[in-house]
Design a protein around this motif. Structure first.
Motif, PDB file in Angstrom:
ATOM      1  N   ASN A 488       0.869  -1.235   0.062  1.00 32.17           N
ATOM      2  CA  ASN A 488      -0.193   0.093  -0.115  1.00 32.17           C
ATOM      3  C   ASN A 488       0.914   1.251  -0.050  1.00 32.17           C
ATOM      4  OD1 ASN A 488      -1.582  -2.227   1.795  1.00 32.17           O
ATOM      5  ND2 ASN A 488      -3.040  -1.007   0.355  1.00 32.17           N
ATOM      6  N   ILE A 489       0.828   1.904  -1.164  1.00 30.01           N
ATOM      7  CA  ILE A 489       1.499   3.206  -1.216  1.00 30.01           C
ATOM      8  C   ILE A 489       0.652   4.405  -1.067  1.00 30.01           C
ATOM      9  CG2 ILE A 489       2.816   4.620  -2.801  1.00 30.01           C
ATOM     10  CD1 ILE A 489       3.821   1.938  -4.013  1.00 30.01           C
ATOM     11  N   PRO A 490       1.242   5.230  -0.151  1.00 26.03           N
ATOM     12  CA  PRO A 490       0.500   6.610  -0.051  1.00 26.03           C
ATOM     13  C   PRO A 490       0.091   7.332  -1.223  1.00 26.03           C
ATOM     14  CG  PRO A 490       1.861   6.268   1.910  1.00 26.03           C
ATOM     15  CD  PRO A 490       2.368   5.282   0.969  1.00 26.03           C
ATOM     16  N   GLY A 491      -1.026   7.523  -1.514  1.00 27.01           N
ATOM     17  CA  GLY A 491      -1.394   8.404  -2.730  1.00 27.01           C
ATOM     18  C   GLY A 491      -1.761   7.496  -3.892  1.00 27.01           C
ATOM     19  N   LEU A 492      -1.638   6.295  -3.633  1.00 29.50           N
ATOM     20  CA  LEU A 492      -2.103   5.196  -4.598  1.00 29.50           C
ATOM     21  C   LEU A 492      -3.271   4.495  -3.894  1.00 29.50           C
ATOM     22  CD1 LEU A 492       0.800   3.474  -6.305  1.00 29.50           C
ATOM     23  CD2 LEU A 492      -0.626   5.513  -7.368  1.00 29.50           C
ATOM     24  N   PRO A 493      -4.523   4.597  -4.785  1.00 26.49           N
ATOM     25  CA  PRO A 493      -5.767   3.500  -4.108  1.00 26.49           C
ATOM     26  C   PRO A 493      -5.620   2.220  -4.338  1.00 26.49           C
ATOM     27  CG  PRO A 493      -6.117   4.675  -6.533  1.00 26.49           C
ATOM     28  CD  PRO A 493      -4.843   5.282  -6.028  1.00 26.49           C
ATOM     29  N   GLY A 494      -6.065   1.525  -3.436  1.00 29.12           N
ATOM     30  CA  GLY A 494      -5.828   0.013  -3.511  1.00 29.12           C
ATOM     31  C   GLY A 494      -4.222  -0.368  -3.296  1.00 29.12           C
ATOM     32  N   LYS A 495      -4.284  -1.644  -3.738  1.00 26.27           N
ATOM     33  CA  LYS A 495      -2.957  -2.392  -3.710  1.00 26.27           C
ATOM     34  C   LYS A 495      -2.020  -2.043  -4.665  1.00 26.27           C
ATOM     35  CE  LYS A 495      -0.967  -6.985  -3.104  1.00 26.27           C
ATOM     36  NZ  LYS A 495      -1.564  -8.462  -3.105  1.00 26.27           N
ATOM     37  N   SER A 496      -1.078  -1.777  -4.286  1.00 22.59           N
ATOM     38  CA  SER A 496       0.203  -1.589  -5.333  1.00 22.59           C
ATOM     39  C   SER A 496       0.518  -2.766  -6.287  1.00 22.59           C
ATOM     40  CB  SER A 496       1.349  -0.837  -4.777  1.00 22.59           C
ATOM     41  OG  SER A 496       2.144  -2.019  -4.063  1.00 22.59           O
TER      42      SER A 496
END
Length: 726
Positions: A488-496
């Motif tokens: 989970n990367i801040p700024g990206l929705p959902g799973k990376s």
């Protein structure tokens, strides 16, 4: 006439009970059994009005003494006065580099830039100046002024704007630190009671030290240390008598005694303070006469420590996030005078800044870059550049497409699947469904080892590798996560690294999905550490002003996430790339493992993201170049920027600068996987051998798909195009 009747008529009749009778002399006598009655006072019968006045005065005086005294005794017994060690005033927290002396940034509380200093660090003449200005009987009084209390009470009742004043230093400190400054009799009463009790429980030096470190001096400076910096640009211990008198003067009213707007008023107050020091016997007359008003730093030259001006401001943001995650509260941060030692290496940090500055000189103004260096053995962030504006956007934390720099994780997945570096794949263009894949610039190796394909960054070979593995895209995503790419990367929705939270597509191996620069530096650091993951971190140690250790990060063994043989074989495949990529090998022949990457800007044929990521055994550095609005990136000559260009220039200069003077380290040679250890001596199928020698094993079958129908092709990633009818 009847005789008896005559007697009855002539004998005197008895008087009614209690009725007075006349005696023989004609006087009045009381009736038998009645109390004698005093003669009537013929003057007015009334009490003296002065008797009432006296009695009223007696009552009022008694009330004026007994009631306040009783109330004071009750309030005094109930008042709680903290110990000096319990008092926590807002103070500046200082963020240091790993050497513990280089200041990277400061954290200033909302109330100002206070830094607490012990009383021993304040020169005696500065202390005396403050006593002269505010409380000349400080060491003799009992901590309060009764006349000041009643004057404040009177002024508040009358609603005067100037209500207050006449307070001792002890009262002023209590007001600032404990009871507040609202104008009310109840608040003043609490100030009086607590001041009296504090004077008995605290030493005078403790009170004076607390006062000097708490009061406001103007210019946003709270406390004597901050004021000394703000007015004279020097530490407290270097203040002269004249300078100390200035600081003591402005305390009375910092706004109306501002040196630039009210110099005449300030000078008059300054003279008053110095004259008072002479009267107190702490300043000889001759020395007083020799003092002249000192020069003061102009306001526009006073630095605001609460404004992050350079790239270190972005480091401060990461440090604060990490402190909160570690359970260090904002109260600790604002009141503890924290000394925060980070992992930032001053040498590496300066190398990163210098590299960006020099390489970007003359380049288009819209270009942006991020540089992150991490110690593979600990996860410590050694250099961090997310942008030039410390209060601006942090590109080191921005999710960005990585391009071919992600092929490394495809190789990790293959080796985990027991596919050796000697496995061969065709580099010919191919089409899968409606997607066409080719290599940038028409690069090819024919059919060659996957190690050679990595060196030449051949899209087609790695696309075939991905499809040759069962559930290949997911295995590549798993390998990247194991190396350190967060799920989970801040700024990206959902799973990376997923397609709408599902299974990733084949394009994952070519950098289809977004990752942050700090994540790439961390994941590559795992490979440098033979597969051992260490979480990236900025904070090494946190100590309060009184020496209490809040955090002390001890060495950790890390987590073995990737088999050493896998990580070390990947490293061997990456060793030649820096030199192969336009001569970016490190100084002195220092071994390094690296990979470039480029992401396409739509169907323009230009690029929008360019990367260089690489490591030595002691340092992993990721470099990204792009723009704020995902525009096409070109250099000063108008040429499209690739990972082997400006990003590699910055990477090499940063690594050389950070590692200069350190030992040249070599990577461990790996154990074999699939019968192959390290990069094979050959890169392509061997030519037919003489009959006296055995022929090499045939390469794996090639994946050849029929060509697509005639359609207009649009390139969405370097070497990846999709058709559009027409």
């Amino acid at each position: 006439m009847n005789v008896s009747s005559h007697r009855a008529a002539t004998l005197p009749q008895p008087s009614p009970a209690n009725e007075p009778t006349k005696d023989s002399a004609g006087g009045v006598s009381s009736a038998p059994g009645a109390s004698p009655k005093r003669p009537k006072d013929r003057s007015p019968k009334r009490k003296s009005k002065w008797r009432y006045v006296r009695r009223t005065l007696y009552v009022l005086v008694a009330l004026a003494i007994i009631v306040p005294t009783t109330a004071f005794v009750i309030s005094y017994s109930q008042a709680e006065v903290p110990r000096p060690s319990d008092m926590r005033v807002n103070q500046v927290a200082t963020i240091f580099a790993t050497d513990g002396t280089t200041v990277l940034s400061k954290v200033v509380p909302p109330e100002g830039n206070r830094t607490e200093v012990p009383i021993s660090d304040v020169p005696e003449h500065v202390r005396n100046a403050m006593l002269s200005a505010e409380d000349r009987n400080f060491y003799q009084n009992r901590g309060f002024s009764v006349t000041g209390f009643f004057r404040a009470a009177r002024d508040n009742i009358q609603g005067k704007e100037s209500a207050g004043g006449g307070s001792t230093i002890t009262q002023q400190y209590v007001k600032n630190a404990l009871v507040g400054s609202d104008r009310s009799v109840s608040r003043k009463w609490r100030e009086l009671v607590i001041s009296a009790k504090m004077a008995r429980e605290w030493s005078k030096d403790d009170i004076l030290a607390a006062y000097l470190n708490t009061i406001y001096y103007g210019r946003g400076a709270y406390g004597i240390a901050a004021a000394s910096k703000s007015y004279f640009g020097k530490p407290v211990g270097d203040l002269t008598v004249a300078e100390g008198a200035v600081l003591a003067s402005v305390v009375r009213s910092p706004s109306s005694l501002d040196p630039e707007l009210h110099s005449q008023e300030l000078t008059a107050r300054w003279n008053y303070v110095l004259d008072g020091m002479v009267e107190m016997g702490v300043l000889p007359s001759a020395e007083r006469a020799a003092n002249v008003f000192p020069p003061i730093i102009p306001t526009n030259q006073v630095g605001d420590e609460n404004v992050a001006r350079g790239p270190e401001g972005l480091i401060r943001t990461q440090v604060l996030n990490e402190l909160r995650a570690a359970g260090i509260s904002d109260q600790d941060l604002n009141t503890g005078g924290l000394q925060i030692t980070t992992t930032i290496d001053p040498k590496a940090q300066q190398a990163a800044i210098d590299s960006v500055t020099s390489i970007f000189e003359g380049e288009p103004a819209e270009l942006r870059t991020a540089v992150v260096s991490i110690d593979p053995r600990t996860g410590a962030v050694r250099a961090y550049y997310g942008g030039a504006d410390g209060a601006g956007f942090d590109f080191a934390q921005a999710p960005l497409q990585t391009g071919s720099a992600f092929k490394v994780f495809g190789l990790v997945a293959a080796l985990k699947d027991d596919i050796p570096l000697s496995a061969m794949y065709s580099s010919a263009p191919l089409t899968v469904g409606s997607v066409s894949i080719s290599n940038v610039g028409g690069e090819t190796c024919g059919t060659c080892t996957i190690a050679q394909a990595l060196k030449q960054s051949l899209n087609t070979s790695f696309y075939r590798l991905t499809r040759s593995m069962e559930n290949g895209p997911q295995k590549i995503a798993d390998a990247a996560h194991e190396a350190g790419i967060p799920e989970n990367i801040p700024g990206l929705p959902g799973k990376s690294l997923s397609q709408d939270n599902g299974i990733p597509e084949d394009g994952i191996v070519l950098g289809q999905y977004q990752v942050r620069p700090i994540d790439m530096a961390s994941a590559y650091a795992t490979l440098a550490a033979s597969g051992t993951y260490h979480a990236p971190h900025f904070v090494q140690r946190v100590v309060t002003a009184d020496g209490t250790v809040l955090l002390d990060r001890l060495p950790e063994p890390g987590e073995q996430r990737i088999e050493p043989a896998v990580a070390e074989n990947v490293t061997q495949a990456m060793l030649p790339i820096a030199s192969y990529s336009r001569g970016h090998g490190l100084a002195g022949g220092r071994p390094s493992a690296s990979k470039t990457g480029t992401a396409q800007y739509g169907d323009t044929g230009l690029n929008k993201d360019a990367w260089m990521v690489g490591y030595t055994p002691s340092l992993s550095t990721a470099v990204w170049i792009g723009t704020e609005q995902a525009q096409a990136i070109t250099d000063l000559y108008g040429s499209s920027i690739y990972g082997s260009g400006l990003p590699s220039d910055i990477w090499k200069k940063t690594m050389d600068g950070a590692l200069e003077g350190t030992d040249v380290e070599k990577f461990p040679f790996p154990d074999p996987i699939g019968g192959q250890a390290g990069v094979p001596a050959y890169s392509a199928p061997a030519k037919p051998a003489p009959s006296t020698s055995a022929a090499p094993p045939p390469p794996p079958p090639l994946i050849v798909l029929p060509p697509p129908p005639p359609m207009r092709q649009i390139e969405i990633l370097p070497g990846i195009t999709i058709p559009i009818p027409g």
